[in-house]
Design an enzyme around this catalytic site. Structure first.
Site, PDB file in Angstrom:
ATOM      1  N   ARG A   1       0.861  -1.183   0.000  1.00  0.00           N
ATOM      2  CA  ARG A   1       0.000   0.000   0.000  1.00  0.00           C
ATOM      3  C   ARG A   1       0.895   1.230   0.000  1.00  0.00           C
ATOM      4  O   ARG A   1       1.471   1.590   1.021  1.00  0.00           O
ATOM      5  CB  ARG A   1      -0.918  -0.024   1.231  1.00  0.00           C
ATOM      6  CG  ARG A   1      -1.624   1.293   1.481  1.00  0.00           C
ATOM      7  CD  ARG A   1      -2.682   1.189   2.568  1.00  0.00           C
ATOM      8  NE  ARG A   1      -2.220   0.642   3.816  1.00  0.00           N
ATOM      9  CZ  ARG A   1      -1.559   1.319   4.772  1.00  0.00           C
ATOM     10  NH1 ARG A   1      -1.236   2.580   4.572  1.00  0.00           N
ATOM     11  NH2 ARG A   1      -1.200   0.730   5.891  1.00  0.00           N
TER      12      ARG A   1
ATOM     13  N   HIS B   1      -3.152   4.511   4.968  1.00  0.00           N
ATOM     14  CA  HIS B   1      -4.323   3.642   5.100  1.00  0.00           C
ATOM     15  C   HIS B   1      -5.578   4.336   4.575  1.00  0.00           C
ATOM     16  O   HIS B   1      -6.352   3.762   3.806  1.00  0.00           O
ATOM     17  CB  HIS B   1      -4.500   3.251   6.562  1.00  0.00           C
ATOM     18  CG  HIS B   1      -5.717   2.435   6.845  1.00  0.00           C
ATOM     19  ND1 HIS B   1      -5.869   1.145   6.398  1.00  0.00           N
ATOM     20  CD2 HIS B   1      -6.857   2.739   7.515  1.00  0.00           C
ATOM     21  CE1 HIS B   1      -7.046   0.670   6.788  1.00  0.00           C
ATOM     22  NE2 HIS B   1      -7.662   1.622   7.458  1.00  0.00           N
TER      23      HIS B   1
ATOM     24  N   TYR C   1       4.670   4.857  11.373  1.00  0.00           N
ATOM     25  CA  TYR C   1       4.953   3.424  11.494  1.00  0.00           C
ATOM     26  C   TYR C   1       5.763   2.836  10.329  1.00  0.00           C
ATOM     27  O   TYR C   1       6.060   1.638  10.328  1.00  0.00           O
ATOM     28  CB  TYR C   1       3.644   2.631  11.654  1.00  0.00           C
ATOM     29  CG  TYR C   1       2.615   2.840  10.557  1.00  0.00           C
ATOM     30  CD1 TYR C   1       2.662   2.106   9.379  1.00  0.00           C
ATOM     31  CD2 TYR C   1       1.589   3.771  10.707  1.00  0.00           C
ATOM     32  CE1 TYR C   1       1.725   2.295   8.376  1.00  0.00           C
ATOM     33  CE2 TYR C   1       0.636   3.959   9.715  1.00  0.00           C
ATOM     34  CZ  TYR C   1       0.707   3.219   8.552  1.00  0.00           C
ATOM     35  OH  TYR C   1      -0.236   3.413   7.568  1.00  0.00           O
TER      36      TYR C   1
END
Length: 375
Positions: free
Chosen positions: A275, A279, A288
């Site tokens: 990805r 998100h 992260y």
């Protein structure tokens, strides 16, 4: 007198050969990161997809990425409430749709808007859910596409049920369910695998392993050798594939779908992808993962790999590339124009499509709301 041996349960049938269930040791791959042929026999028993199918995939991927970028921009403009980008996952999104017939069923997640567009669903209807003014903007029965599922993996048992019911009716329908890596940690996923295997339902589980369940890396979700290995314990044939290699995705998915259609039972495919975007627009992915990781995966771009391969094979010209980009730009412009206005809603819609026949309580609530609005 009955002996103890006669009371014993009959021996269970021998399980299928483990070798027939295990995924490939390395993900199936036709192309290197730069689009050149992968060395050796990385694609195993799978054959190169037909050129016509690869050209369709290229055009659909170019259009899908432009749509994805437009939807992301609309979110920043306040035209959509939220949008989960699938940039970087085009090979899986498009490959899943092109592997299906019109009579097959697709069960998408909230991240699979690009797949809906490839399925031929109106883009405004596809984005209605993410605009926040309707539960599902398209007709699932007419499009053979289930509503986009936000709860993780709850649609997997539904896909199995549809596939099993079709088989009971003597139809050759296959259901393909899209799941993220985070969804494989949910009980619904395991229940669906078990039911599908026991009843040999013609369903394909495509796990798009993009590395993160929001901010949780794969290493914190499972200690399994791969997500594909999760199918083995249930008796489900499984496979691993380079999810950024469009040739590999099409080859494996077409094989899985037709195997399920022919009575071979369910298949679990794990696509190793990434990805690229956060998100959703509400996510700060810098907390992260680092910039270098994202840039590394950008160099494995599925569209660039397919374009390079088709050019080297003499199956794609500069004019073809320009035509694909122009069509994608026109499509994005249409989406932008149609979503420019403010969303309007009828309060009475709150009570529509809740039940096939409204309950007395629902009718009472609808009457109360109408009276309040009239005042």
């Amino acid at each position: 007198m009955t002996t103890q041996a006669e009371h014993r349960m009959p021996a269970p049938a021998a399980p299928p050969a483990e070798a027939g269930l295990l995924p490939s040791a390395e993900p199936v791959r036709f192309l290197d990161d730069d689009g050149s042929p992968a060395p050796g026999d990385a694609h195993g028993r799978y054959e190169r997809p037909p050129s016509e199918l690869l050209r369709r995939a290229y055009d659909a991927m170019v259009l899908g990425r432009r749509f994805d970028a437009q939807a992301t921009a609309l979110t920043k403009q306040g035209r959509l409430a939220v949008y989960p980008s699938s940039r970087g996952q085009e090979a899986g999104e498009i490959g899943a749709v092109l592997a299906l017939r019109d009579t097959d069923w697709l069960f998408p997640t909230y991240r699979d808007s690009m797949a809906l567009i490839a399925r031929g669903i109106d883009p405004v209807e596809a984005l209605t859910l993410l605009r926040g003014n309707w539960h599902c903007g398209y007709d699932p029965v007419a499009t053979r596409t289930a509503p986009q599922c936000t709860p993780l993996a709850t649609h997997a048992p539904h896909a199995v049920g549809v596939a099993y019911a079709a088989r009971r009716r003597g139809e050759d329908t296959v259901a393909l369910v899209l799941i993220g890596d985070g969804g494989t940690s949910e009980g619904d996923f395991h229940e669906a695998l078990n039911f599908a295997a026991v009843f040999q339902a013609p369903v394909v589980f495509l796990v798009q392993n993009n590395g993160y369940a929001i901010s949780v890396p794969l290493s914190r979700q499972t200690a399994a050798p791969s997500l594909a290995h999760k199918g083995v314990g249930y008796g489900v044939r499984s496979e691993r594939v380079d999810g950024n290699d469009p040739l590999a995705m099409l080859a494996v998915l077409v094989d899985a779908v037709e195997s399920a259609r022919a009575g071979g039972g369910p298949v679990l495919v794990e696509a190793h992808t990434y990805r690229v975007e956060p998100h959703t627009n509400a996510d700060d992915d810098g907390r992260y993962r680092d910039h270098d990781e994202v840039e590394t995966w950008k160099r494995r771009d599925p569209i660039a790999r397919l374009e390079a391969h088709l050019r080297s094979a003499g199956e794609l010209t500069d004019d073809d590339v320009s035509a694909a980009r122009e069509a994608a730009e026109a499509f994005a412009g249409e989406v932008r124009t149609r979503l420019a206005g403010e969303a309007t809603g009828d309060p009475a819609d709150l009570f529509a499509h809740v039940y096939a026949s409204p309950t007395p309580q629902l009718k009472e609530q609808a009457t109360w709301l109408a009276e309040e609005l009239a005042r």
